[in-house]
Design a protein around this motif. Sequence first.
Motif, PDB file in Angstrom:
ATOM      1  N   PHE A 162      35.200  47.444  44.732  1.00  0.00           N
ATOM      2  CA  PHE A 162      35.655  46.595  43.638  1.00  0.00           C
ATOM      3  C   PHE A 162      35.998  45.200  44.149  1.00  0.00           C
ATOM      4  N   VAL A 163      36.141  44.274  43.204  1.00  0.00           N
ATOM      5  CA  VAL A 163      36.586  42.927  43.540  1.00  0.00           C
ATOM      6  C   VAL A 163      37.222  42.309  42.297  1.00  0.00           C
ATOM      7  N   LYS A 164      38.247  41.512  42.501  1.00  0.00           N
ATOM      8  CA  LYS A 164      38.852  40.775  41.397  1.00  0.00           C
ATOM      9  C   LYS A 164      37.982  39.564  41.093  1.00  0.00           C
ATOM     10  N   THR A 192      38.517  36.575  39.790  1.00  0.00           N
ATOM     11  CA  THR A 192      38.984  35.255  40.219  1.00  0.00           C
ATOM     12  C   THR A 192      38.819  35.076  41.723  1.00  0.00           C
ATOM     13  N   ASP A 193      39.069  36.153  42.490  1.00  0.00           N
ATOM     14  CA  ASP A 193      38.877  36.089  43.942  1.00  0.00           C
ATOM     15  C   ASP A 193      37.400  35.894  44.272  1.00  0.00           C
ATOM     16  N   ALA A 194      36.538  36.644  43.562  1.00  0.00           N
ATOM     17  CA  ALA A 194      35.097  36.533  43.798  1.00  0.00           C
ATOM     18  C   ALA A 194      34.614  35.116  43.522  1.00  0.00           C
ATOM     19  N   TYR A 195      35.091  34.535  42.435  1.00  0.00           N
ATOM     20  CA  TYR A 195      34.673  33.186  42.057  1.00  0.00           C
ATOM     21  C   TYR A 195      35.128  32.160  43.104  1.00  0.00           C
ATOM     22  N   ASP A 232      39.605  52.942  36.846  1.00  0.00           N
ATOM     23  CA  ASP A 232      40.087  51.712  36.216  1.00  0.00           C
ATOM     24  C   ASP A 232      41.047  50.998  37.152  1.00  0.00           C
ATOM     25  N   ILE A 233      41.162  49.680  36.972  1.00  0.00           N
ATOM     26  CA  ILE A 233      42.044  48.833  37.765  1.00  0.00           C
ATOM     27  C   ILE A 233      42.810  47.932  36.811  1.00  0.00           C
ATOM     28  N   ASN A 234      44.046  47.599  37.167  1.00  0.00           N
ATOM     29  CA  ASN A 234      44.863  46.752  36.301  1.00  0.00           C
ATOM     30  C   ASN A 234      45.553  45.681  37.124  1.00  0.00           C
ATOM     31  N   ALA A 235      45.313  44.420  36.748  1.00  0.00           N
ATOM     32  CA  ALA A 235      45.882  43.296  37.500  1.00  0.00           C
ATOM     33  C   ALA A 235      47.377  43.160  37.262  1.00  0.00           C
TER      34      ALA A 235
END
Length: 240
Positions: free
Chosen positions: A79-81, A83-86, A108-111
């Motif tokens: 996985f990757v967030k 905003t981090d990827a951008y 599932d993931i939750n920020a």
Amino acid sequence: MLRKTILAASFFMMHSFCLSQEISALKTDRQTLTLKKNSESLSCQVNLNFESFRYSGDRQFLIFKQIKEGFHAPFYTDFVKLTDAYDQCKKSSRVRIFHDPAGENIMDINAAGKIYITYLEDMHHIGGGTLATRVSYAVKRLPNSKEILFPFSVRRNESDEKAMQRIGRTGGMSSYAFETIPDGVRLISKNGQYIAPAGISCNTESPYEDVWSVETRRKISAKEVEGLKRKNIRCEDLFG
């Protein structure tokens, strides 16, 4: 009247700002993503050979699907967030993808809550040398993937009998296969305070029956449900 107008305008500007900052992703090839934000489009290399991806329930993360050599079942272990990827892509055109250290499938993931839920299907002994399929869930914290132990969690070196008793306390199996979870379905509440690893339907008479509190690590109590009602917080507000 002026104050209400200013507040309304401020809300509209904040809402518009949030929408304008949304990042979307497209698969270019098995190791390349295209990330779009406003009118800007970036092409990024990732350290993973993937087939596709899905968004997390809060649309803050990408969860990648891959088929490993020798296996027919899909794996959702990376996985990757967004905003981090951008940010990484903009700086170096490369994106670092994170991997669940236990190799468990990510549901599932939750920020907001900085947590994610995994699904593991493995084989276990049920006596007489007989093997059976065991399905278990785990809840882990970001960024270190440390597990939050719930009553349904499987402990290391725990007997199969005790492990199965814990697994049974999830309230049943999910009503869908983990690899086909519809885009936008939430297994974690928007605020990250509650989880529904076996799935949730807000249209039932008792929607919170299989919902767990991350803080107490227990199923949500009648007192907590009443507290939500007094605050006019509906099931749809949490999981809709």
